[in-house]
Design a protein around this motif. Structure first.
Motif, PDB file in Angstrom:
ATOM      1  N   VAL A 124      17.812  67.579   2.199  1.00  0.00           N
ATOM      2  CA  VAL A 124      17.202  68.434   3.205  1.00  0.00           C
ATOM      3  C   VAL A 124      15.936  67.751   3.699  1.00  0.00           C
ATOM      4  O   VAL A 124      15.174  67.208   2.900  1.00  0.00           O
ATOM      5  CB  VAL A 124      16.836  69.818   2.617  1.00  0.00           C
ATOM      6  CG1 VAL A 124      16.122  70.685   3.637  1.00  0.00           C
ATOM      7  CG2 VAL A 124      18.066  70.518   2.070  1.00  0.00           C
ATOM      8  N   SER A 125      15.717  67.767   4.999  1.00  0.00           N
ATOM      9  CA  SER A 125      14.438  67.288   5.522  1.00  0.00           C
ATOM     10  C   SER A 125      13.854  68.329   6.466  1.00  0.00           C
ATOM     11  O   SER A 125      14.578  69.064   7.136  1.00  0.00           O
ATOM     12  CB  SER A 125      14.594  65.943   6.242  1.00  0.00           C
ATOM     13  OG  SER A 125      15.375  66.077   7.405  1.00  0.00           O
ATOM     14  N   HIS A 126      12.522  68.404   6.462  1.00  0.00           N
ATOM     15  CA  HIS A 126      11.783  69.309   7.343  1.00  0.00           C
ATOM     16  C   HIS A 126      10.948  68.416   8.243  1.00  0.00           C
ATOM     17  O   HIS A 126       9.892  67.931   7.844  1.00  0.00           O
ATOM     18  CB  HIS A 126      10.916  70.264   6.523  1.00  0.00           C
ATOM     19  CG  HIS A 126      10.315  71.362   7.324  1.00  0.00           C
ATOM     20  ND1 HIS A 126       9.373  72.198   6.797  1.00  0.00           N
ATOM     21  CD2 HIS A 126      10.520  71.792   8.590  1.00  0.00           C
ATOM     22  CE1 HIS A 126       9.014  73.089   7.710  1.00  0.00           C
ATOM     23  NE2 HIS A 126       9.694  72.851   8.801  1.00  0.00           N
ATOM     24  N   ASP A 127      11.430  68.183   9.450  1.00  0.00           N
ATOM     25  CA  ASP A 127      10.874  67.162  10.324  1.00  0.00           C
ATOM     26  C   ASP A 127       9.941  67.735  11.380  1.00  0.00           C
ATOM     27  O   ASP A 127      10.215  68.783  11.956  1.00  0.00           O
ATOM     28  CB  ASP A 127      12.012  66.413  11.034  1.00  0.00           C
ATOM     29  CG  ASP A 127      12.992  65.809  10.035  1.00  0.00           C
ATOM     30  OD1 ASP A 127      12.539  65.262   9.017  1.00  0.00           O
ATOM     31  OD2 ASP A 127      14.198  65.902  10.273  1.00  0.00           O
ATOM     32  N   ASP A 128       8.856  67.002  11.627  1.00  0.00           N
ATOM     33  CA  ASP A 128       7.945  67.326  12.725  1.00  0.00           C
ATOM     34  C   ASP A 128       8.375  66.492  13.913  1.00  0.00           C
ATOM     35  O   ASP A 128       8.217  65.272  13.918  1.00  0.00           O
ATOM     36  CB  ASP A 128       6.509  67.006  12.324  1.00  0.00           C
ATOM     37  CG  ASP A 128       5.506  67.378  13.394  1.00  0.00           C
ATOM     38  OD1 ASP A 128       5.918  67.798  14.491  1.00  0.00           O
ATOM     39  OD2 ASP A 128       4.292  67.248  13.125  1.00  0.00           O
ATOM     40  N   ASP A 129       8.954  67.144  14.903  1.00  0.00           N
ATOM     41  CA  ASP A 129       9.487  66.437  16.063  1.00  0.00           C
ATOM     42  C   ASP A 129       8.474  66.322  17.191  1.00  0.00           C
ATOM     43  O   ASP A 129       8.809  65.913  18.296  1.00  0.00           O
ATOM     44  CB  ASP A 129      10.751  67.145  16.569  1.00  0.00           C
ATOM     45  CG  ASP A 129      11.851  67.152  15.528  1.00  0.00           C
ATOM     46  OD1 ASP A 129      11.884  66.241  14.685  1.00  0.00           O
ATOM     47  OD2 ASP A 129      12.672  68.083  15.546  1.00  0.00           O
ATOM     48  N   GLY A 130       7.218  66.698  16.947  1.00  0.00           N
ATOM     49  CA  GLY A 130       6.180  66.621  17.969  1.00  0.00           C
ATOM     50  C   GLY A 130       6.286  67.742  18.977  1.00  0.00           C
ATOM     51  O   GLY A 130       7.254  68.503  19.007  1.00  0.00           O
ATOM     52  N   ASP A 131       5.256  67.865  19.821  1.00  0.00           N
ATOM     53  CA  ASP A 131       5.238  68.877  20.880  1.00  0.00           C
ATOM     54  C   ASP A 131       5.567  70.280  20.367  1.00  0.00           C
ATOM     55  O   ASP A 131       6.328  71.022  20.983  1.00  0.00           O
ATOM     56  CB  ASP A 131       6.204  68.511  22.012  1.00  0.00           C
ATOM     57  CG  ASP A 131       5.810  67.228  22.718  1.00  0.00           C
ATOM     58  OD1 ASP A 131       4.598  66.957  22.800  1.00  0.00           O
ATOM     59  OD2 ASP A 131       6.709  66.511  23.170  1.00  0.00           O
ATOM     60  N   ASP A 132       5.017  70.641  19.212  1.00  0.00           N
ATOM     61  CA  ASP A 132       5.254  71.961  18.613  1.00  0.00           C
ATOM     62  C   ASP A 132       6.722  72.230  18.295  1.00  0.00           C
ATOM     63  O   ASP A 132       7.172  73.370  18.314  1.00  0.00           O
ATOM     64  CB  ASP A 132       4.701  73.087  19.492  1.00  0.00           C
ATOM     65  CG  ASP A 132       3.214  73.289  19.282  1.00  0.00           C
ATOM     66  OD1 ASP A 132       2.700  72.881  18.223  1.00  0.00           O
ATOM     67  OD2 ASP A 132       2.564  73.867  20.163  1.00  0.00           O
ATOM     68  N   ASN A 133       7.476  71.190  18.044  1.00  0.00           N
ATOM     69  CA  ASN A 133       8.878  71.333  17.649  1.00  0.00           C
ATOM     70  C   ASN A 133       9.026  70.881  16.209  1.00  0.00           C
ATOM     71  O   ASN A 133       8.382  69.932  15.780  1.00  0.00           O
ATOM     72  CB  ASN A 133       9.798  70.477  18.524  1.00  0.00           C
ATOM     73  CG  ASN A 133       9.820  70.946  19.954  1.00  0.00           C
ATOM     74  OD1 ASN A 133       9.919  72.126  20.231  1.00  0.00           O
ATOM     75  ND2 ASN A 133       9.717  70.014  20.865  1.00  0.00           N
TER      76      ASN A 133
END
Length: 95
Positions: A27-36
């Motif tokens: 499982v990964s919890h990714d920060d995709d930028g731009d509040d995503n």
């Protein structure tokens, strides 16, 4: 008063786990930028076919594997994995 826009959440799931009765191994919890941000769930197969990834509701993932609820506090930019279906989850920061 500052109005905050809610973050956009996506959940990607390896559909082979659903069709094949497999179990969630990574499982990964990714920060995709731009509040995503996104959560990704993968089975124990070494190779993942990108065509098998589907967008699902998080509740569907928890219904398939209740142990995923143990990762609800997984910080952005972190991952979790386990060696077997009954192994405890291990966590660390994605580098």
């Amino acid at each position: 008063m500052e109005v905050r826009k809610p973050k956009k959440h996506s959940r990607y799931f390896d559909s082979e786990d659903i069709r094949g009765g497999g179990w969630i191994a990574y499982v990964s919890h990714d920060d995709d930028g731009d509040d995503n941000e996104s959560w990704q769930f993968y089975g124990n197969e070494a190779e993942v076919d990108q065509d098998d990834l589907i967008l699902v509701a998080l509740v569907e993932v928890v219904e398939l594997d209740g142990t995923v609820a143990q990762l609800a506090d997984l910080p952005l930019g972190w991952r979790a994995w386990r060696d077997t279906k009954s192994s405890p989850w291990k966590r660390d920061k994605i580098t």
